[in-house]
Design an enzyme around this catalytic site. Structure first.
Site: not given
Length: 290
Positions: A44, A113-114, A234, A262
């Site tokens: 995101s 992630s998202f 991260d 990340h």
């Protein structure tokens, strides 16, 4: 659609109607008998598209399997609803709409992630639609929002702000060039991109971390083989989130990349692709798939 699909760009795939929304999706090596399909769900970050997130991984996975990578609702070149209701369940239904539109009954899911939070929630709600699950630097459990994630979701367009975000995303500063920052900045200010992005994660942003989390009991009940991947350095999603996910999911394995932020799929692209491909190929062999 806020952005037309008639401009030549590697970010543009094909346009489908998924869950009632016009959706930009990359569908690689859609050939009969090619291999079990995998859907990649992006993160995101501001200006993100499926191609920007997965450009190094899609061609590698597509050597052995069908790869589907959509721009999720409100992101990239997919539709931006006039009255959006952005939330975990909305994105789950959009992802299911992509599978339905492409007539894919079951797929492996890889979420970043998202996108990991969406993949996890989809597997919980529609377990029969998912074979195996890969969660990379994933949300999905509640944690105190990091400074890095707050900066990502609170991004205000400027080249300086984008450069700062690039430093947050990557451990390897050799990846954080002025050219990359300029490209991502320009992506973030395309017509409609920032307007929809600003609507997704307004302050207080801890609310959205919690909103993307699934019930721990439901996570614990998952029966899917799951590969959990995280970068040790991260600054956006804490490593503890993946440790918790791996602890909750009975059939989970955890892989932590050292000297990695990340962007595991970019900073360690070759290793990441081999790790994921081996994990999915194991299921192919178990089921007799070619």
């Amino acid at each position: 659609m806020n952005a037309p699909l008639n401009t030549p760009s590697p970010e543009l795939g094909c346009e489908i109607l998924a869950g009632g929304y016009l959706t930009n999706v990359h569908d690689l090596d859609h050939n009969p008998g090619k291999g079990f399909p995998v859907m990649l769900i992006h993160g995101s970050g501001p200006g993100v598209t499926a191609w920007a997130n997965w450009r190094l991984i899609m061609p590698e996975l597509a050597k052995e399997r069908r790869v589907v990578a959509p721009d999720m609702l409100g992101f990239g070149y997919s539709e931006r609803p006039q009255e959006p209701n952005y939330c975990r369940d909305t994105w789950v239904e959009h992802a299911i709409g992509v599978l339905d539109a492409l007539e894919i009954e079951q797929a492996d899911l890889v979420g970043n992630s998202f996108g990991g939070g969406i993949a996890l929630a989809l597997a919980i709600k529609y377990p029969h639609r998912v074979r195996r699950l890969v969660l990379m630097g994933s949300v999905g459990v509640s944690f105190p929002i990091t400074k890095g994630l707050d900066e990502v979701w609170g991004y205000e367009p400027s080249l300086a702000n984008m450069r700062r975000l690039m430093d947050v995303f990557a451990f390897d500063r050799n990846l954080v060039t002025d050219e990359l920052a300029e490209l991502r900045y320009q992506a973030s200010i395309r017509p409609g991109f920032q307007e929809s992005f600003a609507q997704m994660f307004p302050a207080p942003r801890q609310h959205w971390v919690d909103g993307l989390a699934s019930d721990p009991a439901a996570i614990r009940a998952l029966g899917h083989e799951t590969l959990v991947i995280h970068g040790r350095e991260d600054l956006v999603i804490p490593l503890q989130a993946s440790l918790e996910l791996a602890g909750l999911i009975e059939r989970a394995q955890l892989h932590v990349f050292g000297q990695c932020g990340h962007w595991t799929q970019i900073e360690h692209a070759g290793r990441f692709a081999r790790l994921v491909n081996d994990f999915l190929t194991e299921a192919d062999h178990a089921s007799g798939a070619q």
